[in-house]
Design an enzyme around this catalytic site. Sequence first.
Site, PDB file in Angstrom:
ATOM      1  N   ASN A  72     -15.568-124.089  21.876  1.00  0.00           N
ATOM      2  CA  ASN A  72     -14.931-124.933  21.147  1.00  0.00           C
ATOM      3  C   ASN A  72     -14.058-124.571  20.006  1.00  0.00           C
ATOM      4  O   ASN A  72     -14.098-123.649  19.502  1.00  0.00           O
ATOM      5  CB  ASN A  72     -15.433-126.256  21.383  1.00  0.00           C
ATOM      6  CG  ASN A  72     -14.357-127.340  21.794  1.00  0.00           C
ATOM      7  OD1 ASN A  72     -13.901-127.824  21.004  1.00  0.00           O
ATOM      8  ND2 ASN A  72     -14.165-127.628  23.221  1.00  0.00           N
ATOM      9  N   HIS A  98     -12.841-121.423  21.035  1.00  0.00           N
ATOM     10  CA  HIS A  98     -13.429-120.601  21.989  1.00  0.00           C
ATOM     11  C   HIS A  98     -13.785-119.045  21.436  1.00  0.00           C
ATOM     12  O   HIS A  98     -13.372-118.302  22.185  1.00  0.00           O
ATOM     13  CB  HIS A  98     -12.991-120.482  23.372  1.00  0.00           C
ATOM     14  CG  HIS A  98     -13.205-121.978  24.135  1.00  0.00           C
ATOM     15  ND1 HIS A  98     -14.433-122.600  23.852  1.00  0.00           N
ATOM     16  CD2 HIS A  98     -12.546-122.658  25.182  1.00  0.00           C
ATOM     17  CE1 HIS A  98     -14.178-123.784  24.703  1.00  0.00           C
ATOM     18  NE2 HIS A  98     -13.255-123.655  25.496  1.00  0.00           N
ATOM     19  N   HIS A 167     -18.340-121.535  30.645  1.00  0.00           N
ATOM     20  CA  HIS A 167     -17.073-122.363  31.010  1.00  0.00           C
ATOM     21  C   HIS A 167     -16.916-122.318  32.479  1.00  0.00           C
ATOM     22  O   HIS A 167     -15.571-122.161  32.990  1.00  0.00           O
ATOM     23  CB  HIS A 167     -15.853-121.829  30.042  1.00  0.00           C
ATOM     24  CG  HIS A 167     -14.998-122.823  29.751  1.00  0.00           C
ATOM     25  ND1 HIS A 167     -14.280-123.377  30.839  1.00  0.00           N
ATOM     26  CD2 HIS A 167     -14.285-122.958  28.495  1.00  0.00           C
ATOM     27  CE1 HIS A 167     -13.301-124.389  30.292  1.00  0.00           C
ATOM     28  NE2 HIS A 167     -13.392-124.131  28.964  1.00  0.00           N
ATOM     29  N   SER A 168     -17.747-122.733  33.239  1.00  0.00           N
ATOM     30  CA  SER A 168     -17.528-122.632  34.767  1.00  0.00           C
ATOM     31  C   SER A 168     -16.782-123.943  35.066  1.00  0.00           C
ATOM     32  O   SER A 168     -17.270-125.104  34.432  1.00  0.00           O
ATOM     33  CB  SER A 168     -18.719-122.756  35.549  1.00  0.00           C
ATOM     34  OG  SER A 168     -19.307-121.301  35.498  1.00  0.00           O
ATOM     35  N   TYR A 169     -15.871-123.887  35.794  1.00  0.00           N
ATOM     36  CA  TYR A 169     -15.130-125.159  36.660  1.00  0.00           C
ATOM     37  C   TYR A 169     -15.858-125.315  37.819  1.00  0.00           C
ATOM     38  O   TYR A 169     -15.434-124.528  38.959  1.00  0.00           O
ATOM     39  CB  TYR A 169     -13.717-124.554  36.686  1.00  0.00           C
ATOM     40  CG  TYR A 169     -12.633-124.543  35.558  1.00  0.00           C
ATOM     41  CD1 TYR A 169     -11.871-125.740  35.013  1.00  0.00           C
ATOM     42  CD2 TYR A 169     -12.846-123.436  34.797  1.00  0.00           C
ATOM     43  CE1 TYR A 169     -11.258-125.806  34.001  1.00  0.00           C
ATOM     44  CE2 TYR A 169     -11.935-123.337  33.547  1.00  0.00           C
ATOM     45  CZ  TYR A 169     -11.260-124.210  33.181  1.00  0.00           C
ATOM     46  OH  TYR A 169     -10.579-124.458  32.117  1.00  0.00           O
ATOM     47  N   ASP A 237     -12.021-134.526  27.558  1.00  0.00           N
ATOM     48  CA  ASP A 237     -12.054-133.447  26.891  1.00  0.00           C
ATOM     49  C   ASP A 237     -12.752-133.748  25.879  1.00  0.00           C
ATOM     50  O   ASP A 237     -12.302-133.662  24.451  1.00  0.00           O
ATOM     51  CB  ASP A 237     -10.576-132.857  26.715  1.00  0.00           C
ATOM     52  CG  ASP A 237     -10.666-131.381  26.245  1.00  0.00           C
ATOM     53  OD1 ASP A 237     -11.895-130.940  26.157  1.00  0.00           O
ATOM     54  OD2 ASP A 237      -9.561-131.042  25.985  1.00  0.00           O
ATOM     55  N   GLU A 297     -19.856-128.467  29.573  1.00  0.00           N
ATOM     56  CA  GLU A 297     -19.867-127.089  28.774  1.00  0.00           C
ATOM     57  C   GLU A 297     -21.166-127.482  27.988  1.00  0.00           C
ATOM     58  O   GLU A 297     -20.741-127.953  26.741  1.00  0.00           O
ATOM     59  CB  GLU A 297     -18.776-126.713  27.984  1.00  0.00           C
ATOM     60  CG  GLU A 297     -17.473-126.446  28.941  1.00  0.00           C
ATOM     61  CD  GLU A 297     -16.128-126.583  28.286  1.00  0.00           C
ATOM     62  OE1 GLU A 297     -15.937-126.108  27.314  1.00  0.00           O
ATOM     63  OE2 GLU A 297     -15.591-127.124  28.769  1.00  0.00           O
TER      64      GLU A 297
HETATM   65  C1  BGC Z   1     -11.605-127.405  25.605  1.00  0.00           C
HETATM   66  C2  BGC Z   1     -10.252-127.911  26.454  1.00  0.00           C
HETATM   67  C3  BGC Z   1      -9.372-126.510  26.591  1.00  0.00           C
HETATM   68  C4  BGC Z   1     -10.449-125.670  27.826  1.00  0.00           C
HETATM   69  C5  BGC Z   1      -9.826-124.315  28.116  1.00  0.00           C
HETATM   70  C6  BGC Z   1     -12.348-126.891  26.900  1.00  0.00           C
HETATM   71  O1  BGC Z   1     -13.357-126.567  26.484  1.00  0.00           O
HETATM   72  O2  BGC Z   1     -12.072-128.355  25.187  1.00  0.00           O
HETATM   73  O3  BGC Z   1      -9.335-128.530  25.210  1.00  0.00           O
HETATM   74  O4  BGC Z   1      -7.905-126.599  27.037  1.00  0.00           O
HETATM   75  O5  BGC Z   1     -11.506-125.666  27.261  1.00  0.00           O
HETATM   76  O6  BGC Z   1      -9.357-123.909  26.899  1.00  0.00           O
END
Ligand code: BGC
Length: 333
Positions: A72, A98, A167-169, A237, A297
Site C-alpha cells: 500500500n 505497493h 494481492h490475490s483477487y 479500500d 491484503e
Molecule cells: C489499493 C487500491 C489499489 C489496488 C490496486 C489496493 O491495495 O488499496 O487503492 O487500487 O490495490 O493497486
Amino acid sequence: MKKFFGMAHGQQASLYVLENDTLSMAVTDYGATLVSLVDKKTGIDVVQGYESAEEYVAQDVYTGATIGRTANRIEKGEFSLNGTIYHLPINNNGNCNHGGISGFNDKMYSAREYGDRVEFNRISLDGEEGYPGNLWLTVTYKLLKNGVEVQADAHCDKDTLFSFTNHSYFNLDQSENVLDHEVRLMSHRFALSDANGLALPVFKEVADTPFDFRSFKKLGRDIGQDDEQLRFGKGYDHYFAVDGEGMRLMAQCQGKQLCLFVYSDLPGFHLYTGNWLRGLSGKHGMRYPAYSAVCFEASYMPNAINYPDIEPKPILRKDTSVSCRIKWILQAK
Ligand code: BGC
C-alpha cells in the site's frame, strides 16, 4: 509440474502446478504470483489471473502478486529511517503505492519445487525503488489439504522497511461480481482514508457505519451508501486492524458454494473490493470489471512508518530475519 508460461522482461517465466485430492494451485516465478486456486469438487477457480506472463506484465492491478517492499501507500513516497530521508517513486496520486514503479510484483524469482510447496527467492538490491539495503526474500506457497499458506521470509544488510502482502483477487463463484458475497471481518475498527486513498492515522469504530462486517453481510449491501469514505475509494479500500497477535482469523467470505477463511500473523488487512478494476480479460475467458473480486491484503498499517503514534512499524533491522504468513482455507458451504 513446471510449464513454460511466457516471457517477462526478456526472461522465461514458468508456471508451477501443485495438486492434491481437493485443490489445484498454480504459481508463477514472475512476481511470485498465485495464478489459480481451483476447488476440484466444484471446479471453481477462486482467484483472478491471466494465461501468460506477458498478460501479467501488461496488467497494472497487482493480480495475485507478492507486494513489497511495502504494501500500500507511503505518503509522498518519503520516509525517514535513522535520520536519513529516503525517496521512493511516486506512482499513485502523489504517493508511492505497493513498493514503487517496479515492485516485488514485477520481478523474476528463482524457484524451487518441493512435493507440497514452491519456494521463490530473490535479492532486492540496495537502492531498488529507493529502499535501503540488500534484502533477501523467500516467498513460499504451500499447498495444504484444504487451502494455501504463503510465507514470506526476509533479511537485510541495512535497516529497511518490509511490509509484505499478497494481492490475490478472490471471487468464490468465478462470476463477474462479488457484491453478493457474504463477508465477516474480525475487526471493530478501520482507518479513515484521504481522497487519494492514503490511510490516515485515525481509526474509527465500525459500529453504525457501512464498515461494520462483524456479522456476515453482503459486500454490496452498504457499498452504495452516501458516505464520504466510500465515495473516496468508490467502495471499500480501507485498512482494518485485527486485535491480537500471531496466526489468527481475519476474514471469512462466502460465495454460493464455497467459503474462504483468511488467517494471518500480520497486524491487520486492507479490504479492497476491486473498485478500480477496468474490465481486463483474464483466464477462462472472463472479464474483470469493477467489483468482480475482493482482496483481503493482510499487512502492516499503510504508511505506519510516517505516523509517530502507529505501531507496529514494518522496520526490518539490519542482519535480523522476519517471517510472516497468510493462510487461505477453502471449505464447502
Ligand atoms: C489499493 C487500491 C489499489 C489496488 C490496486 C489496493 O491495495 O488499496 O487503492 O487500487 O490495490 O493497486
